[in-house]
Design a protein around this motif. Structure first.
Motif, PDB file in Angstrom:
ATOM      1  N   ALA A   1       0.841  -0.763  -0.031  1.00  0.00           N
ATOM      2  CA  ALA A   1       0.249   0.106   0.691  1.00  0.00           C
ATOM      3  C   ALA A   1       1.146   1.119   0.207  1.00  0.00           C
ATOM      4  N   ARG A   2       2.414   1.259   0.830  1.00  0.00           N
ATOM      5  CA  ARG A   2       2.742   2.223   0.968  1.00  0.00           C
ATOM      6  C   ARG A   2       3.257   3.168  -0.626  1.00  0.00           C
ATOM      7  N   ARG A   3       3.858   1.360  -1.551  1.00  0.00           N
ATOM      8  CA  ARG A   3       4.095   1.549  -2.684  1.00  0.00           C
ATOM      9  C   ARG A   3       3.698   2.433  -3.297  1.00  0.00           C
ATOM     10  N   ARG A   4       2.104   1.808  -3.219  1.00  0.00           N
ATOM     11  CA  ARG A   4       1.149   2.459  -4.626  1.00  0.00           C
ATOM     12  C   ARG A   4       0.957   3.941  -4.242  1.00  0.00           C
ATOM     13  N   MET A   5       1.268   4.495  -2.799  1.00  0.00           N
ATOM     14  CA  MET A   5       0.519   6.103  -2.314  1.00  0.00           C
ATOM     15  C   MET A   5       1.675   6.373  -3.147  1.00  0.00           C
ATOM     16  N   ALA A   6       3.054   5.787  -2.769  1.00  0.00           N
ATOM     17  CA  ALA A   6       4.539   6.799  -3.278  1.00  0.00           C
ATOM     18  C   ALA A   6       5.080   7.002  -4.700  1.00  0.00           C
ATOM     19  N   ILE A   7       4.397   5.358  -5.419  1.00  0.00           N
ATOM     20  CA  ILE A   7       4.822   5.876  -6.770  1.00  0.00           C
ATOM     21  C   ILE A   7       3.377   6.052  -7.821  1.00  0.00           C
ATOM     22  N   TYR A   8       2.695   6.471  -6.810  1.00  0.00           N
ATOM     23  CA  TYR A   8       1.411   6.641  -7.911  1.00  0.00           C
ATOM     24  C   TYR A   8       0.409   7.621  -7.625  1.00  0.00           C
ATOM     25  N   GLY A   9       0.178   8.198  -5.806  1.00  0.00           N
ATOM     26  CA  GLY A   9      -0.117   8.925  -5.223  1.00  0.00           C
ATOM     27  C   GLY A   9      -1.524   8.478  -4.705  1.00  0.00           C
ATOM     28  N   ALA A  10      -1.444   6.744  -4.504  1.00  0.00           N
ATOM     29  CA  ALA A  10      -2.707   6.746  -3.689  1.00  0.00           C
ATOM     30  C   ALA A  10      -3.589   7.053  -2.779  1.00  0.00           C
ATOM     31  N   THR A  11      -4.777   6.977  -2.692  1.00  0.00           N
ATOM     32  CA  THR A  11      -4.469   7.770  -1.338  1.00  0.00           C
ATOM     33  C   THR A  11      -5.541   7.106  -0.301  1.00  0.00           C
ATOM     34  N   GLU A  12      -6.207   7.193   1.061  1.00  0.00           N
ATOM     35  CA  GLU A  12      -6.097   6.271   2.313  1.00  0.00           C
ATOM     36  C   GLU A  12      -7.507   6.044   1.615  1.00  0.00           C
ATOM     37  N   GLU A  13      -8.830   7.382   0.850  1.00  0.00           N
ATOM     38  CA  GLU A  13      -9.451   6.970   0.528  1.00  0.00           C
ATOM     39  C   GLU A  13     -10.076   6.351  -0.354  1.00  0.00           C
ATOM     40  N   ASP A  14      -8.767   6.382  -1.450  1.00  0.00           N
ATOM     41  CA  ASP A  14      -9.210   5.071  -2.453  1.00  0.00           C
ATOM     42  C   ASP A  14      -9.218   4.131  -1.339  1.00  0.00           C
TER      43      ASP A  14
ATOM     44  N   GLU B   1      -5.910  -4.432  -4.256  1.00  0.00           N
ATOM     45  CA  GLU B   1      -7.043  -5.023  -5.224  1.00  0.00           C
ATOM     46  C   GLU B   1      -6.378  -3.948  -6.506  1.00  0.00           C
ATOM     47  N   LEU B   2      -6.346  -2.838  -6.027  1.00  0.00           N
ATOM     48  CA  LEU B   2      -6.044  -1.777  -7.232  1.00  0.00           C
ATOM     49  C   LEU B   2      -4.388  -2.077  -8.273  1.00  0.00           C
ATOM     50  N   ASP B   3      -4.236  -2.594  -7.289  1.00  0.00           N
ATOM     51  CA  ASP B   3      -2.686  -2.962  -7.706  1.00  0.00           C
ATOM     52  C   ASP B   3      -3.442  -3.963  -9.411  1.00  0.00           C
ATOM     53  N   TRP B   4      -3.693  -5.092  -9.035  1.00  0.00           N
ATOM     54  CA  TRP B   4      -4.368  -6.552  -9.396  1.00  0.00           C
ATOM     55  C   TRP B   4      -5.675  -5.417 -10.191  1.00  0.00           C
ATOM     56  N   TYR B   5      -5.771  -4.227 -10.870  1.00  0.00           N
ATOM     57  CA  TYR B   5      -6.296  -3.481 -12.073  1.00  0.00           C
ATOM     58  C   TYR B   5      -5.464  -3.105 -13.035  1.00  0.00           C
TER      59      TYR B   5
ATOM     60  N   GLY C   1      -4.762  -6.004 -16.395  1.00  0.00           N
ATOM     61  CA  GLY C   1      -4.872  -5.151 -18.137  1.00  0.00           C
ATOM     62  C   GLY C   1      -5.422  -4.591 -17.750  1.00  0.00           C
ATOM     63  N   LEU C   2      -6.599  -4.022 -16.809  1.00  0.00           N
ATOM     64  CA  LEU C   2      -7.951  -3.302 -17.231  1.00  0.00           C
ATOM     65  C   LEU C   2      -7.617  -1.597 -17.633  1.00  0.00           C
ATOM     66  N   CYS C   3      -6.471  -1.249 -16.780  1.00  0.00           N
ATOM     67  CA  CYS C   3      -6.114  -0.010 -16.672  1.00  0.00           C
ATOM     68  C   CYS C   3      -4.027   0.076 -17.117  1.00  0.00           C
ATOM     69  N   GLY C   4      -2.931   1.011 -17.273  1.00  0.00           N
ATOM     70  CA  GLY C   4      -2.286   1.145 -17.528  1.00  0.00           C
ATOM     71  C   GLY C   4      -1.485   1.905 -16.048  1.00  0.00           C
ATOM     72  N   GLU C   5      -0.806   1.311 -15.789  1.00  0.00           N
ATOM     73  CA  GLU C   5       0.324   1.966 -14.643  1.00  0.00           C
ATOM     74  C   GLU C   5      -0.115   2.731 -14.368  1.00  0.00           C
ATOM     75  N   GLY C   6      -0.757   3.060 -13.106  1.00  0.00           N
ATOM     76  CA  GLY C   6      -1.073   4.098 -12.338  1.00  0.00           C
ATOM     77  C   GLY C   6      -2.508   4.781 -12.060  1.00  0.00           C
ATOM     78  N   LYS C   7      -3.397   3.772 -13.005  1.00  0.00           N
ATOM     79  CA  LYS C   7      -4.407   4.727 -13.458  1.00  0.00           C
ATOM     80  C   LYS C   7      -5.570   3.969 -12.723  1.00  0.00           C
TER      81      LYS C   7
END
Length: 398
Positions: free
Chosen positions: A152-165, A305-309, A313-319
């Protein structure tokens, strides 16, 4: 994929997830009997039993195929038992599918079930200082939610995910699971309630981490010829099963490892491990992610779950966050993800969960997912993963 590489899903069945405190065999037998009834196939006709193993339930858990065959009544059927951590169910399905495609079996039962401890999973008993799973608990004190939080921290740091997401993923899945009779948790929640729940492993909170659960799931699969002989002309079919491993270097840490492979001298090429899992199943099936109607993915945490999207292949990296915010992954959206409610509503019953994903996909493709139906579904993909690099993905179609 050519027709002769497909197998039919003739029957599916589950024992509801919960904390029942009974022998795991009971759950597996109930799921198997439900799958046999759904298929309209007597137990005596099953010529191959593929069991998904549980390491928490003594010797019977290690030989699950034989354990369930005995509990249902010895018939002389061929048997196998598979352990691949959370991917055990897919490994069992892969074994049974291979037997059918090779012509050694006409109709097979795939079954997995588990009885789990309260709280976090822990290593099998004994002192094993050369076992990475034992070491990560005893040397690092790293329970499973520690890894979930690192992702989760990796996703926040790289893609800007938030706790609300992350909270919104839980809200979505809780809504999906409301009408699922096999789900353990059937209660709608708000973003505010998720964010007010206790922190377990920062930034993840109690309502964002899956529980440990008891439960069982089973499939009856068969050759296309067997299905036709039994009057099933348009069954749900398994068109691809991936059980791939990582390639070197694997640059994102995987449980229970402490570090990644070094990419100093060998640059990473191609897809990451998780992204390679569904892609291998797509290749077998001769489709791409653009063909997918729905997905069941491995939401150990809402953040994962967001990583799995992206990985399926449902979307590109960070999307992924935008996909979620736009409502694309909710029922009624472009590609609903975890219409069953996912592990957020079920929890982990490890040998059963990859099989349970196939059960849900089958109900969806048949149009039988009452209260959570994805309208017009024609192709489904599942994604799961086991410790030590066990990939797990299944593509089903109708």
């Amino acid at each position: 994929m050519a027709n002769d590489k497909r197998v039919a899903v003739l029957g599916v069945g589950m024992h509801p997830w919960g904390k029942w405190g009974r022998n795991f065999v009971e759950y597996g037998v109930a799921a198997a009997q439900a799958a046999l009834a759904d298929a309209g196939v007597p137990w005596e006709d099953i010529d191959y039993v593929a069991g998904a193993d549980t390491i928490r339930n003594g010797y019977p858990g290690f030989i699950a195929g034989a354990t369930f065959a005995q509990a249902l009544g010895w018939t002389g059927a061929q048997v196998s038992s598979s352990y691949a951590a959370c991917a055990s169910g897919a490994a069992a399905l892969s074994n049974a599918r291979a037997q059918i495609l090779a012509g050694f079996s006409d109709v097979a039962l795939v079954v997995g079930a588990d009885t789990t401890p309260k709280g976090f999973f822990k290593p099998v008993g004994g002192e094993r200082r050369d076992d990475p799973d034992w070491l990560r608990f005893h040397l690092l004190g790293a329970t499973n939610p520690t890894y979930f939080a690192l992702y989760a921290r990796r996703r926040m740091a790289i893609y800007g995910a938030t706790e609300e997401d992350f909270a919104q993923v839980k809200v979505k899945n809780a809504r999906h699971g409301l009408e699922n009779p096999n789900a353990r948790y059937r209660k709608e929640v708000t973003v505010e309630e998720v964010l007010a729940s206790p922190v377990v492993s920062d930034p993840l909170r109690l309502l964002e981490i899956c529980a440990t659960s008891d439960g069982g799931a089973a499939l009856v699969i068969c050759s296309m010829e067997y299905a036709k002989k039994h009057g099933v002309s348009s069954p749900v079919t398994v068109n691809g099963v991936a059980t791939v491993t990582p390639t070197f270097p694997n640059t994102v840490i995987e449980m229970p490892n402490f570090a990644t492979d070094s990419s100093v001298s060998v640059p990473q090429e191609g897809r990451s491990f998780r992204a390679s899992i569904a892609h291998a199943a797509y290749e077998q099936a001769g489709i791409g992610p653009e063909d997918v109607s729905l997905a069941e993915v491995y939401d150990l945490s809402s953040a994962l779950e967001l990583d799995w999207y992206e990985d399926i292949g449902l979307c590109g990296e960070g999307k992924a966050e935008q996909l979620l915010r736009d409502g694309d992954t909710t029922i009624g959206g472009r590609v609903p993800v975890n219409p069953s409610g996912g592990l957020a509503c079920f929890g982990e019953a490890i040998p059963a969960q990859a099989i349970a994903q196939v059960c849900e996909a089958t109900w969806q493709l048949r149009g039988q997912a009452t209260g959570r139906q994805v309208e017009g579904a024609t192709v489904a993909v599942t994604a799961n993963q086991g410790l030590f690099g066990h990939g797990s993905s299944v593509v089903l179609a109708r």
